[in-house]
Design a protein around this motif. Sequence first.
Motif, PDB file in Angstrom:
ATOM      1  N   ILE A   3       2.073  -5.775  -0.640  1.00  0.00           N
ATOM      2  CA  ILE A   3       2.618  -7.093  -0.939  1.00  0.00           C
ATOM      3  C   ILE A   3       4.133  -7.023  -0.794  1.00  0.00           C
ATOM      4  N   THR A   4       4.653  -7.880   0.070  1.00  0.00           N
ATOM      5  CA  THR A   4       6.091  -7.937   0.337  1.00  0.00           C
ATOM      6  C   THR A   4       6.654  -9.257  -0.192  1.00  0.00           C
ATOM      7  N   MET A  34      -2.804  -6.812 -10.619  1.00  0.00           N
ATOM      8  CA  MET A  34      -3.751  -5.746 -10.968  1.00  0.00           C
ATOM      9  C   MET A  34      -4.002  -4.789  -9.808  1.00  0.00           C
ATOM     10  N   ASP A  35      -4.140  -5.324  -8.605  1.00  0.00           N
ATOM     11  CA  ASP A  35      -4.619  -4.518  -7.485  1.00  0.00           C
ATOM     12  C   ASP A  35      -3.618  -4.299  -6.361  1.00  0.00           C
ATOM     13  N   GLY A  36      -2.540  -5.058  -6.354  1.00  0.00           N
ATOM     14  CA  GLY A  36      -1.620  -5.009  -5.219  1.00  0.00           C
ATOM     15  C   GLY A  36      -0.681  -3.820  -5.253  1.00  0.00           C
ATOM     16  N   GLU A  37      -0.253  -3.447  -4.077  1.00  0.00           N
ATOM     17  CA  GLU A  37       0.786  -2.434  -3.931  1.00  0.00           C
ATOM     18  C   GLU A  37       2.034  -3.170  -3.476  1.00  0.00           C
ATOM     19  N   PHE A  38       3.083  -3.074  -4.266  1.00  0.00           N
ATOM     20  CA  PHE A  38       4.317  -3.778  -3.944  1.00  0.00           C
ATOM     21  C   PHE A  38       5.206  -2.910  -3.070  1.00  0.00           C
ATOM     22  N   ALA A  39       5.853  -3.555  -2.112  1.00  0.00           N
ATOM     23  CA  ALA A  39       6.821  -2.839  -1.284  1.00  0.00           C
ATOM     24  C   ALA A  39       7.828  -2.175  -2.221  1.00  0.00           C
TER      25      ALA A  39
END
Length: 86
Positions: A3-4, A34-39
């Motif tokens: 996620i950007t 909960m599930d996202g990977e942040f830049a």
Amino acid sequence: MMITKQTVADQIVAYLHHEVTLPQLVDWAENAMMDGEFAERDATTISSVIARLGVADVRTFGLAWEDCEELLGKLGFAPRVEVVSA
């Protein structure tokens, strides 16, 4: 899924264009938290904006145009309004 800032801005824009409803935006935000990977570079900004979107369905918070404008600004974007004949 990474996620950007652009990903989050796209979700806000979809809401403003009535492509997604407020409950759908809130659901997306809750799942992203909960599930996202942040830049990594922008993780703090992204997580704070997503957290705000996640509570937008609570009456106390809501999500007004000004809120969207502010959140987009935090992400490095500026909204522009275009009025066309119906």
